[in-house]
Design a protein around this motif. Structure first.
Motif, PDB file in Angstrom:
ATOM      1  N   GLY A  87       0.818  -1.212   0.000  1.00  0.00           N
ATOM      2  CA  GLY A  87       0.000   0.000   0.000  1.00  0.00           C
ATOM      3  C   GLY A  87       0.851   1.261   0.000  1.00  0.00           C
ATOM      4  O   GLY A  87       0.526   2.241  -0.680  1.00  0.00           O
ATOM      5  N   PHE A  88       1.953   1.233   0.753  1.00  0.00           N
ATOM      6  CA  PHE A  88       2.880   2.376   0.729  1.00  0.00           C
ATOM      7  C   PHE A  88       3.476   2.559  -0.664  1.00  0.00           C
ATOM      8  O   PHE A  88       3.640   3.681  -1.144  1.00  0.00           O
ATOM      9  CB  PHE A  88       4.005   2.195   1.749  1.00  0.00           C
ATOM     10  N   ARG A  89       3.792   1.441  -1.311  1.00  0.00           N
ATOM     11  CA  ARG A  89       4.341   1.485  -2.664  1.00  0.00           C
ATOM     12  C   ARG A  89       3.325   2.093  -3.629  1.00  0.00           C
ATOM     13  O   ARG A  89       3.656   2.958  -4.440  1.00  0.00           O
ATOM     14  CB  ARG A  89       4.703   0.064  -3.096  1.00  0.00           C
ATOM     15  N   TRP A  93       3.349   5.661  -5.809  1.00  0.00           N
ATOM     16  CA  TRP A  93       3.017   5.769  -7.230  1.00  0.00           C
ATOM     17  C   TRP A  93       1.899   6.779  -7.451  1.00  0.00           C
ATOM     18  O   TRP A  93       1.898   7.493  -8.447  1.00  0.00           O
ATOM     19  CB  TRP A  93       2.605   4.412  -7.783  1.00  0.00           C
ATOM     20  N   ASP A  94       0.920   6.806  -6.530  1.00  0.00           N
ATOM     21  CA  ASP A  94      -0.162   7.788  -6.648  1.00  0.00           C
ATOM     22  C   ASP A  94       0.364   9.214  -6.593  1.00  0.00           C
ATOM     23  O   ASP A  94      -0.220  10.123  -7.191  1.00  0.00           O
ATOM     24  CB  ASP A  94      -1.205   7.585  -5.547  1.00  0.00           C
ATOM     25  N   LEU A  95       1.474   9.403  -5.872  1.00  0.00           N
ATOM     26  CA  LEU A  95       2.088  10.729  -5.800  1.00  0.00           C
ATOM     27  C   LEU A  95       2.985  11.011  -7.004  1.00  0.00           C
ATOM     28  O   LEU A  95       3.538  12.101  -7.111  1.00  0.00           O
ATOM     29  CB  LEU A  95       2.894  10.861  -4.505  1.00  0.00           C
ATOM     30  N   GLY A  96       3.129  10.018  -7.891  1.00  0.00           N
ATOM     31  CA  GLY A  96       3.886  10.226  -9.115  1.00  0.00           C
ATOM     32  C   GLY A  96       5.358   9.885  -9.024  1.00  0.00           C
ATOM     33  O   GLY A  96       6.142  10.329  -9.856  1.00  0.00           O
TER      34      GLY A  96
END
Length: 131
Positions: A87-89, A93-96
């Protein structure tokens, strides 16, 4: 009527794909997410037993304290920590960040190693406190 499928490429399948760390971690992330449903039922069962009475609570503790029960709890701990690190990974990725091939591969491997190490640490601390 023209055959529209003649010029289309065939879809690749598992015999063509070579498993790479990011693919394996994606599959494991989904599997651990499903396993967490079962593990959460065990936690709820344990809490309900604690609220029900001492005899039932001791019986549930005995079941969870058997070799099979501990293996299931160890697997639940690993699934929880592996899914959390995954989930941290995904959040990163969601933050780019972290889309590079080499970095995402290292991160996938770190996810597996980190979840195994954290599981052993959590169990070592738990066993040290218990005894």
């Amino acid at each position: 009527m023209a055959n529209v499928t003649q010029n289309r490429p065939l879809s690749p399948h598992l015999q063509i794909y070579k498993p790479i760390p990011t693919m394996v971690m994606s599959i494991l992330h989904r599997i651990t997410g499903g396993a967490l449903y079962f593990g959460t039922l065990l936690v709820a069962w344990w809490l309900i037993a604690a609220a029900t009475g001492q005899a039932y609570f001791e019986w549930v503790n005995w079941i969870l304290g058997t070799i099979l029960g501990r293996l299931v709890l160890f697997g639940y701990t690993w699934a929880l920590l592996h899914h959390m690190l995954g989930g941290f990974r995904h959040f990163m990725w969601d933050l780019g960040h972290g889309f590079g091939k080499e970095f995402s591969t290292k991160l996938a491997k770190a996810n597996l190693v980190g979840s195994l190490c954290l599981t052993v640490i959590v169990w070592a601390i738990g066993l040290a406190i218990r005894f």
